[in-house]
Write an enzyme that holds these catalytic residues in place. Structure first.
Site, mmCIF file in Angstrom:
data_model
loop_
_atom_site.group_PDB
_atom_site.id
_atom_site.type_symbol
_atom_site.label_atom_id
_atom_site.label_comp_id
_atom_site.label_asym_id
_atom_site.label_seq_id
_atom_site.Cartn_x
_atom_site.Cartn_y
_atom_site.Cartn_z
ATOM 1 N N ASP A 41 -20.229 174.247 12.932
ATOM 2 C CA ASP A 41 -19.583 175.562 12.952
ATOM 3 C C ASP A 41 -20.061 176.311 14.187
ATOM 4 O OD1 ASP A 41 -18.070 175.780 10.421
ATOM 5 O OD2 ASP A 41 -20.029 175.459 9.501
ATOM 6 N N ASP A 175 -12.494 173.899 3.769
ATOM 7 C CA ASP A 175 -13.820 174.368 4.192
ATOM 8 C C ASP A 175 -14.161 175.700 3.542
ATOM 9 O OD1 ASP A 175 -16.115 175.123 5.549
ATOM 10 O OD2 ASP A 175 -15.181 175.151 7.550
HETATM 11 C C1 DX5 Z 1 -17.566 179.282 7.173
HETATM 12 C C2 DX5 Z 1 -17.842 177.906 7.730
HETATM 13 C C3 DX5 Z 1 -18.079 176.855 6.715
HETATM 14 C C4 DX5 Z 1 -19.185 177.153 5.763
HETATM 15 C C5 DX5 Z 1 -19.407 176.037 4.795
HETATM 16 O O1 DX5 Z 1 -17.156 180.125 8.172
HETATM 17 O O2 DX5 Z 1 -16.741 177.478 8.489
HETATM 18 O O3 DX5 Z 1 -18.210 175.593 7.325
HETATM 19 O O4 DX5 Z 1 -20.353 177.479 6.391
HETATM 20 O O5 DX5 Z 1 -20.483 176.371 4.029
HETATM 21 P P1 DX5 Z 1 -20.403 176.695 2.487
HETATM 22 O O6 DX5 Z 1 -20.163 175.386 1.803
HETATM 23 O O7 DX5 Z 1 -21.734 177.273 2.217
HETATM 24 O O8 DX5 Z 1 -19.287 177.664 2.248
HETATM 25 ZN ZN ZN Z 2 -16.598 175.343 9.082
#
Ligand code: DX5
Ligand code: ZN
Length: 217
Positions: A41, A175
């Site tokens: 990310d 996601d």
């Molecule tokens: C949110 C991100 C995700 C997120 C996933 O903006 O794109 O990839 O961090 O993490 P969890 O599973 O904690 O939502």
């Molecule tokens: Zn993400």
């Protein structure tokens, strides 16, 4: 006659290392699990309020899946192309008027994904679906980990119908907020991004297997 193969016979897991982005030991531990991808990310503090970067290049054994939450897509692709990612995904909402240019640019380096936030309709992507490799359906608003899952199963089903009717080849990734209680709502997707459920634990592999076992049922 060719037998049609369901693309989600084997759903893949992409582990988001957002919560452990400053801890190289933990990141290396994720790389040793049975995750299928490492999900990077990347946040610029503009398109989303938070910032997240991976300044020192990490050598992953796993395939890398890059999720850009940035305004300057070209700049960040340039910065991260050396990861040789499988996918580079940018947000439709970050560059609505430059989508074709960005698809073309990213395809020089990797497969191309477009992400949509929960408030963006699948229909906005229709003009591009034949020319991209991945649609990333956000099940939280992009910007931080650990948020509550939003049910986006209608979007997944619509994308599956569009793909079938038009013979498109894109994959569907979901996601945000995925854990053992919410994963059933994503069973029709191809790739699931899982962050906190894995990285907040002291046993990464166990958490990944918990998710994979539910997907097998
Ligand atoms: C949110 C991100 C995700 C997120 C996933 O903006 O794109 O990839 O961090 O993490 P969890 O599973 O904690 O939502
Ligand atoms: Zn993400």
């Amino acid at each position: 006659m060719l037998k049609s193969i369901k693309s989600n016979d084997n759903i893949l897991i992409s582990t988001s290392i957002l919560n452990i982005s400053n801890d190289i030991e933990k990141i290396n531990e994720i790389d040793k699990t049975s995750t299928d991808y490492i999900h990077l990310d990347i946040m610029d503090g503009k398109f989303v309020a938070n910032k997240c970067e991976y300044i020192n290049k990490i050598d992953f054994n796993k395939k890398v899946d890059i999720h850009l939450m940035v305004e300057d897509v070209v700049g960040y692709v340039h910065k991260y192309k050396d990861y040789k990612p499988e996918f580079i995904t940018f947000h439709y909402e970050s560059n609505e008027t430059k989508i074709w240019d960005l698809i073309k640019y990213i395809s020089n380096y990797s497969k191309v994904g477009i992400a949509i936030n929960p408030s963006t309709d699948v229909d906005t992507l229709i003009p591009y679906l034949d020319d991209i490799d991945l649609v990333l359906v956000m099940s939280v608003k992009a910007g931080m980990g650990g948020q509550k899952f939003i049910d986006i199963s209608d979007k997944i089903n619509k994308l599956i119908t569009l793909r079938k009717e038009n013979n498109y080849a894109f994959q569907i990734e979901v996601d945000g907020g995925i854990n053992i209680d919410t994963v059933n709502k994503c069973k029709n997707a191809d790739i699931l991004v899982v962050g906190s459920y894995i990285t907040n634990s002291d046993n990464y592999e166990r958490q990944i297997l918990n998710i994979k076992n539910i997907l097998k049922k």
